[in-house]
Motif scaffolding. Sequence first.
Motif: not given
Lengths: 205, 464
Positions: B341-347, B354-357, B373-380
């Motif tokens: 999901a992050l790949r699609k929206v981040l440069p 993690n850490p997500l820079d 994304a981290v809100g939905r992430d089940k490992n966070t």
Amino acid sequence: MPLLEYTLAKKLLERYKINSVESRYVKSAHDAVVFASGGRIVLKLLSQKALHKTKAGLVKLDLGSEKEIAESYDDLVRRGKALKPYKILAQKMAGQGVEIIIGGDTDPQFGKVLLVGLGGIYVEAFKDVQMRLCPITKADAEDMLGELQSGKVVTYNGKASGEIVSLLLKVSKLLAERKEVKELDLNPVIVRPDSYDVVDIRVLT
Amino acid sequence: MVQRVDLTPMMKPKSVAIIGASRNPDKVGNVILQNYVNAGYEGKIYPVNLKAEEVLGFKAYKKITDVGAEIDLAVIAIPAPAVPLALEQCGKAKVRSAVVVSGGFAEIGETKLQDKITEIAKKHHIAMVGPNCLGVMDTRSKVDTLFLPTKKISKPKVGFVSFVSQSGAVGSTVLDVIAGEGFGLSKFISYGNAAYVDEVDILEYLMNDDETKVIVLYLEGIKRGKEFVELARKITKVKPVVVLKAGRTSAGTAAAHSHTASLAGNYAVHEAMFRQFGFTVANDLSELFYYAKIFASETKPQGNRIAVITNGGGAGVITADEIASSRYLKVADFETDTKKALRKVLPALVNMSNPLDLAGDADANRYRYALDAVGRDKNTDMVVVIILYQTPGADPSVTNEVVQKKITLNKPLLVISTGAEYTKKQVRLLEERGVPVYESPIAAIDSLEALFEYAEYKKRSQSQ
């Protein structure tokens, strides 16, 4: 505070299903050899006048041959002259393992306190101990062991052995129930992954 | 345990008498009365003054028995030798509670005088706090017996953290600092010599108080050990308690002893007891605040795995180091779906780990994608957001984004932000809108660990 006589202290622990190494008073070197019956033993001189036995040279470890036993016995008798009255205790030699201390104290405000830490000669050097008020829960016992600086040494792969946890619970029960017990030292307790040996007992009443 | 005293009339009084309400603005009694007026207290106020007809526009009474109406709280600010008589008269007037701010009792060796007033309070069933104390403040009922001039001390906003301090000096410092923090205050109680009402009574009251969600406690000694332990077993099952106990060393103990005529006790046993019963132990005042802050933010962690979102690589690594070297916390390992999901929206230059820079040019949009994304992430389980406002993209829109996400995110979240003027302004905005902010990764991670440990303790103690 008077020191409880060793065999009485041992019996008190047994009432709480806390086993300590097999011990018997001996009156001669021959007595000690018979007690050893081919195995290895420890000889200790017990006296109200000497609370720190190891420092005073009153503990003779890992004796096997008749000669070793006889020489050590005679040496204790010699040292004992200044410490009368005294008794000489023979104990079966405990197996290898990590030495820990389990102790009890009475706090004037909060009552009985249980202590656990790295034992033997490390007690004074590192003062790595954890305390809880009695009675403790199983989770408390696990926390105490896990929170020690030396937790990784005292536990195995980070997990406290069920044996030590249950030993802590038994000592806590003893302290909580026995008002006459003011202080208690089980030091060292030799701990292995699946068993332990209580090697020395001091109970102050 | 039977509750000995009820502090409700003291914290929620319908009427207050101020004994020693002087016309002289330099006198404590005058300051107290003035503070009641300034705070906007809406109950009845009765100044008691031997000489004056009126004080600050209120009709004054020579004796409290002259008032002739129900009095919930009497604040006593007169010289120590006159206190016993004043308290006797309170008894006759059926006053329900009293705060004795006057000093000159056990703290200077006058134990007999102190015993005397304690006896009088008990005889007449007056819940007495003090002597030698600052007294009480309630931001909702606007009770304020504190004799601190308002021009020198900021008043905290209304909140859910209650602060209990034996010491008046520590208490007033704390009060001033809390006023600058984002979380507000519910109640403040400085109980001085604890001649009658002591820490056990106060904690019991706060345990049952719906307006208190976090208790912060500064202790010098404990009066009733057994009762304290009995309460300690119960209180942390209900709400978190952060404690700072003075007298960790014998030097500190000696000072505490002469200070409030109290028994400092053996620190190691105190600390053992606090940990056993799930208290959060602070080692100094700044720890007291940062633990209070995270507990006040009120979201419970489901686990120990932390996501770090940052616009500065170095700060992210330092924070991850801190997490990895903590006793209980772990750096979260994002789910594959989260990374996709992050790949699609981040440069493209952003590494999906993690850490997500988010990189130095990160703006509010990037923070939003990351937080979603981290809100939905089940490992966070918990989220650390680092905002370095010195970078071009970090501006008030990032502040807004984080404030919004804090509301909807069902995981504990805090911000780490360090900087001068511009940063401080954004930090204030964040805190005022309920986002806890920390200057250093150490303080931040310590606080999340305290939050996690308390959640674990609560789970465990409730299953027993």
